[in-house]
Design a protein around this motif. Structure first.
Motif, mmCIF file in Angstrom:
data_model
loop_
_atom_site.group_PDB
_atom_site.id
_atom_site.type_symbol
_atom_site.label_atom_id
_atom_site.label_comp_id
_atom_site.label_asym_id
_atom_site.label_seq_id
_atom_site.Cartn_x
_atom_site.Cartn_y
_atom_site.Cartn_z
ATOM 1 N N GLY A 199 5.482 -40.147 50.392
ATOM 2 C CA GLY A 199 6.392 -40.247 51.529
ATOM 3 C C GLY A 199 7.631 -39.395 51.326
ATOM 4 O O GLY A 199 8.125 -38.759 52.264
ATOM 5 N N ALA A 200 8.104 -39.356 50.083
ATOM 6 C CA ALA A 200 9.279 -38.524 49.813
ATOM 7 C C ALA A 200 8.940 -37.046 49.984
ATOM 8 O O ALA A 200 9.752 -36.270 50.499
ATOM 9 N N ALA A 201 7.689 -36.674 49.554
ATOM 10 C CA ALA A 201 7.289 -35.274 49.695
ATOM 11 C C ALA A 201 7.111 -34.880 51.151
ATOM 12 O O ALA A 201 7.353 -33.726 51.532
ATOM 13 N N VAL A 202 6.673 -35.840 51.998
ATOM 14 C CA VAL A 202 6.415 -35.520 53.396
ATOM 15 C C VAL A 202 7.655 -35.727 54.254
ATOM 16 O O VAL A 202 8.063 -34.837 55.020
ATOM 17 N N TYR A 203 8.273 -36.903 54.150
ATOM 18 C CA TYR A 203 9.381 -37.226 55.052
ATOM 19 C C TYR A 203 10.734 -36.792 54.509
ATOM 20 O O TYR A 203 11.698 -36.683 55.274
ATOM 21 N N GLY A 204 10.826 -36.563 53.187
ATOM 22 C CA GLY A 204 12.116 -36.168 52.609
ATOM 23 C C GLY A 204 12.645 -34.860 53.175
ATOM 24 O O GLY A 204 13.804 -34.790 53.620
ATOM 25 N N PRO A 205 11.831 -33.774 53.176
ATOM 26 C CA PRO A 205 12.346 -32.521 53.739
ATOM 27 C C PRO A 205 12.768 -32.642 55.193
ATOM 28 O O PRO A 205 13.760 -32.039 55.608
ATOM 29 N N ALA A 206 12.010 -33.424 55.985
ATOM 30 C CA ALA A 206 12.377 -33.581 57.389
ATOM 31 C C ALA A 206 13.714 -34.303 57.526
ATOM 32 O O ALA A 206 14.602 -33.875 58.286
ATOM 33 N N CYS A 207 13.864 -35.401 56.792
ATOM 34 C CA CYS A 207 15.134 -36.133 56.867
ATOM 35 C C CYS A 207 16.292 -35.294 56.336
ATOM 36 O O CYS A 207 17.405 -35.312 56.878
ATOM 37 N N ALA A 208 16.003 -34.526 55.263
ATOM 38 C CA ALA A 208 17.063 -33.690 54.702
ATOM 39 C C ALA A 208 17.470 -32.601 55.686
ATOM 40 O O ALA A 208 18.661 -32.278 55.830
ATOM 41 N N ALA A 209 16.460 -32.009 56.382
ATOM 42 C CA ALA A 209 16.784 -30.951 57.339
ATOM 43 C C ALA A 209 17.618 -31.488 58.485
ATOM 44 O O ALA A 209 18.635 -30.889 58.885
ATOM 45 N N ILE A 210 17.220 -32.641 59.022
ATOM 46 C CA ILE A 210 17.966 -33.199 60.160
ATOM 47 C C ILE A 210 19.331 -33.704 59.710
ATOM 48 O O ILE A 210 20.369 -33.412 60.332
ATOM 49 N N GLY A 211 19.330 -34.484 58.609
ATOM 50 C CA GLY A 211 20.610 -35.024 58.132
ATOM 51 C C GLY A 211 21.555 -33.935 57.662
ATOM 52 O O GLY A 211 22.760 -33.955 57.959
ATOM 53 N N THR A 228 12.910 -27.458 63.338
ATOM 54 C CA THR A 228 12.201 -27.006 62.133
ATOM 55 C C THR A 228 11.129 -28.005 61.718
ATOM 56 O O THR A 228 10.001 -27.627 61.355
ATOM 57 N N THR A 229 11.478 -29.295 61.784
ATOM 58 C CA THR A 229 10.502 -30.331 61.446
ATOM 59 C C THR A 229 9.326 -30.309 62.413
ATOM 60 O O THR A 229 8.156 -30.444 62.018
ATOM 61 N N PHE A 230 9.648 -30.113 63.689
ATOM 62 C CA PHE A 230 8.595 -30.040 64.697
ATOM 63 C C PHE A 230 7.657 -28.860 64.420
ATOM 64 O O PHE A 230 6.435 -28.965 64.526
ATOM 65 N N GLY A 231 8.232 -27.728 64.057
ATOM 66 C CA GLY A 231 7.419 -26.556 63.763
ATOM 67 C C GLY A 231 6.516 -26.776 62.558
ATOM 68 O O GLY A 231 5.349 -26.361 62.547
ATOM 69 N N ALA A 232 7.068 -27.440 61.518
ATOM 70 C CA ALA A 232 6.243 -27.716 60.340
ATOM 71 C C ALA A 232 5.094 -28.661 60.676
ATOM 72 O O ALA A 232 3.954 -28.474 60.228
ATOM 73 N N GLY A 233 5.364 -29.682 61.484
ATOM 74 C CA GLY A 233 4.295 -30.598 61.886
ATOM 75 C C GLY A 233 3.240 -29.917 62.728
ATOM 76 O O GLY A 233 2.038 -30.162 62.573
ATOM 77 N N ALA A 234 3.700 -29.043 63.657
ATOM 78 C CA ALA A 234 2.743 -28.312 64.482
ATOM 79 C C ALA A 234 1.887 -27.379 63.632
ATOM 80 O O ALA A 234 0.698 -27.196 63.892
#
Length: 748
Positions: A199-211, A228-234
């Motif tokens: 979870g840290a590997a997947v959600y950590g970068p997204a939370c870090a980018a937004i926060g 950026t998170t949306f682009g990575a998920g897509a």
């Protein structure tokens, strides 16, 4: 060296840049005015017109032609403007395509959804299965521990040893329960730890980018982080689910497009009641797709289950697989409990097959002593058989393709100049007529009496062959003996529509007896017999004859019993049933030769034109080899062979009528008449003067009195008829033929 004029007699050339050799270039026409106008319109506010007439001269003969050619005007402001216009239009079209794509499964929002699901599935992982298993074990262990503790508590101390045993059992169960609970807790801890890391590997970068974006640039930075998170998920979900990777799709069977797998095979064989609910198959060769898209696998049935049980259940297995019964092929593989399963993607042999076969590629004579190419099986593999010391039976319902199947063997025999052909057509329909010029004996009128006489000649030939073998000290005919002694050449006896001959009241039993003699004794003498009929039952072919035919080819049949009459009793129950052949599979049949199981084979189909071409080759090769049978002597030749003046004169008269007949038909064709109309042109009467004149031209000295004495006419025959504007007396052809028959016993 070619010199280029420096005078500006045409439109000036733009400057050209050549790398690496600097040189002068000839002038070229200016770029398209429309392109320049478009470029100026795009950059009108910041571009000035450039004088393109000032061009650097380049001698092209001194230029390295391997270097890239870059027009100098492309580096001018107007060139940049043209490029920017093209770039602008390309980007605008790309944006429109992107907008249209958003409504499909390839859009960014669906792709982001797939990426999110895939990321979440990876985070969750499979550790939960271990936790559930440990929890189940812990529940069972604690339940047993409580039961053991209750038993120990309520066991009276007066029982002594039983009380002690109950206490020990309770302690043991309690210890096992504590260990199970610890294992459950450890499994939960390991699961949570792995999930937290993922979870840290997947959600950590997204939370870090937004926060981080929000902390650095407020809501604008948070928006950038979300994008950026949306682009990575897509990007993670850019590939849509397919039938092969979508675990949520519930396919029902092979017929619905599912892949063949070991669990599916177990389920299908259980549904077909080949194996029990608690039994499994052992996969020897994993299911694989061949070049035609068919599934192929090798399986071991459970101990005690024979292969014929699976073969008998072909219909039930086809239902479980969701396909037609004809699409499922089950054969033994090495031992009783091992089978090879082949399931085609579509109904085999239902498509229109290509015409022709390997015989068309022959550049020299065929070898009937070797294997004969029959056609492809359901896998597309070529099937060949050997007919040496064999005999055969081809059967099937009307329209199943017996004639086309028989052509494969007949053409192979015809293309070997050493093979003697003896054919009998019980249909009298002309299917075998193209082979007549190559035959030593031919019966095409469906006459049982004539066929009986033909068989007697073949029995006499068989006895002569055995007499020669006995003299040579040999037991059977080999290829070397056949090449050395013309009498021992291979002979193929082909009987089409045997039913017509064997069911004749007068000659049926006699024909059956002679055929049985030829089939049972003729193989070692080099005589090969093949019979073809629609339903070779015991009422058509006596079982004593049918059982001697070693090669069986069962084309489409209407009932399993009809299939068994060809392949043998019990073949349908063993899984070899020609009733399963569909009507679309014309020319396909179960071929059973000695030493193998029946195989579904489709005979190579040769068109009428290809048959004629192959027979022309066969005729030429037989003529060169000296084995082409002589044509039957004409009536005129038979008369000349009799000798005598009268016979020779009558032969000349027969030739004159024949030539006049051909001339009349040729004139009709020249006048534009059809072949049918031309055939109706009959010359059945000629004047006496014409006959005498033609006889004299042929070298015969004859008078009217001599001709009248030879061909005696009645008063009706002497009646005058119209001929070239006058009425004259003459001689009818019928009277000439009657004279020949009366004098010499010959007929046309």
């Amino acid at each position: 060296m070619t010199e280029h004029s420096t005078e500006e007699t045409t439109a000036p050339l733009a400057s050209v840049t050549r790398l690496p050799v600097p040189a002068t270039a000839p002038e070229a026409p200016a770029p398209d005015a429309k392109v320049l106008d478009s470029a100026r319109a795009v950059l009108a506010d910041r571009l000035d017109t450039v004088d393109l007439k000032k061009a650097e001269k380049v001698d092209l003969d001194t230029v390295d032609l391997d270097a890239p050619l870059i027009p100098a005007w492309m580096k001018t402001p107007e060139g940049w403007a043209a490029w920017s216009g093209v770039f602008y239009r390309a980007r605008r079209r790309g944006f429109r395509r992107w907008v249209r794509r958003q409504k499909t499964t390839h859009g960014h929002v669906p792709a982001f959804g797939r990426g999110t699901r895939r990321a979440h599935d990876w985070v969750v992982g499979f550790e939960g299965v271990r936790v559930e298993s440990a929890a189940h074990t812990a529940h069972l262990a604690t339940r047993e521990a409580r039961a053991a503790a209750r038993t120990a508590r309520y066991t009276p101390r007066l029982l002594g040893s039983k009380k002690e045993l109950a206490v020990k059992a309770s302690e043991k169960a309690t210890k096992a329960a504590e260990e199970a609970v610890l294992l459950h807790k450890k499994a939960k801890k390991d699961r949570n730890r792995v999930r937290n890391l993922r979870g840290a590997a997947v959600y950590g970068p997204a939370c870090a980018a937004i926060g981080g974006g929000y902390a650095g640039a407020g809501w604008l930075g948070a928006t950038a982080g979300a994008i950026t998170t949306f682009g990575a998920g897509a990007f993670a979900g850019r590939k849509p689910y397919t039938d092969d990777t979508d675990w949520t799709t519930d396919w029902r069977s092979l017929g619905d497009g599912d892949r063949m797998s070991a669990p599916m095979l177990d389920q299908s064989f259980r549904a077909a009641r080949v194996i029990g609910n608690d039994e499994n198959l052992r996969v020897v060769q994993m299911p694989m797709l061949d070049a035609t898209g068919a599934w192929n696998t090798v399986l071991d049935l459970p101990p005690g289950v024979p292969a014929k049980k699976a073969m008998r259940a072909a219909d039930e297995l086809a239902s479980a697989f969701g396909v037609e019964e004809a699409q499922v092929t089950i054969t033994k593989r090495g031992r009783s409990g091992r089978i090879e399963l082949h399931v085609t993607k579509e109904l085999p042999f239902s498509e229109k097959g290509k015409t022709g076969g390997p015989l068309l590629a022959l550049e020299a004579a065929a070898n009937f002593w070797g294997p004969i190419a029959i056609g492809p099986d359901v896998r597309g593999l070529a099937v060949s058989i050997s007919v040496v010391e064999r005999s055969g039976l081809v059967g099937g319902e009307p329209g199943a393709g017996k004639s086309a199947s028989g052509n494969v063997i007949l053409l192979a025999a015809a293309l070997d100049p050493r093979v003697i052909l003896v054919l009998a057509d019980g249909k009298g329909g002309g299917d075998l007529e193209p082979f007549e010029p190559l035959c030593e004996c031919f019966e095409g009128e469906a006459d049982p009496e004539a066929f009986y006489e033909l068989l007697k000649e073949q029995v006499a030939d068989m006895k002569a062959r055995y007499a020669l073998l006995k003299k040579l000290g040999k037991r059977k005919v080999t290829e070397e003996l056949a090449n050395a002694y013309p009498l021992l050449r291979q002979k193929l006896i082909w009987v089409d529509e045997l039913m017509f001959y064997t069911t004749d009241e007068e000659y049926g039993k006699k024909i059956t007896k002679l055929l049985r003699n030829l089939v049972s004794r003729g193989r070692a003498a080099g005589i090969i017999t093949f019979c073809a009929t629609q339903k070779p039952g015991s009422d058509v072919v006596d079982t004593s004859l049918r059982d001697l035919l070693s090669i069986r080819w069962a084309l489409r049949c209407t009932t399993p019993e009809a299939s068994d009459t060809i392949l043998g009793k019990g073949a349908a129950a063993s899984g070899y049933n020609a009733k399963t052949i569909q009507s679309e599979m014309r020319g396909a049949g179960l071929l059973w030769s000695e030493g193998s199981n029946p195989r579904l084979v489709r005979a190579d189909y040769y068109t009428d034109e290809q048959v004629e071409e192959l027979l022309r080759r066969a005729t030429e090769w037989r003529r060169k080899a000296g084995t082409l049978p002589s044509a039957p002597a004409s009536l005129a030749d038979q008369l000349r062979a009799k000798g005598g003046d009268d016979a020779v004169l009558l032969a000349a008269l027969a030739d004159i009528f024949a030539h006049r007949q051909e001339d009349a038909r040729a004139k009709a064709r020249a006048a534009g008449a059809s072949e049918e109309k031309a055939a109706e042109a009959v010359v059945d009467w000629l004047p006496g003067s014409v006959l005498i004149e033609d006889l004299k031209e042929a070298g015969h000295t004859v008078t009217a009195e001599r001709l009248g004495a030879l061909v005696v006419r009645t008063d009706a025959d002497k009646t005058k008829r119209a001929w070239e504007g006058s009425r004259v007396a003459g001689y009818p052809l019928a009277r000439v033929m009657a004279t020949i028959t009366d004098r010499f016993g010959l007929t046309a």
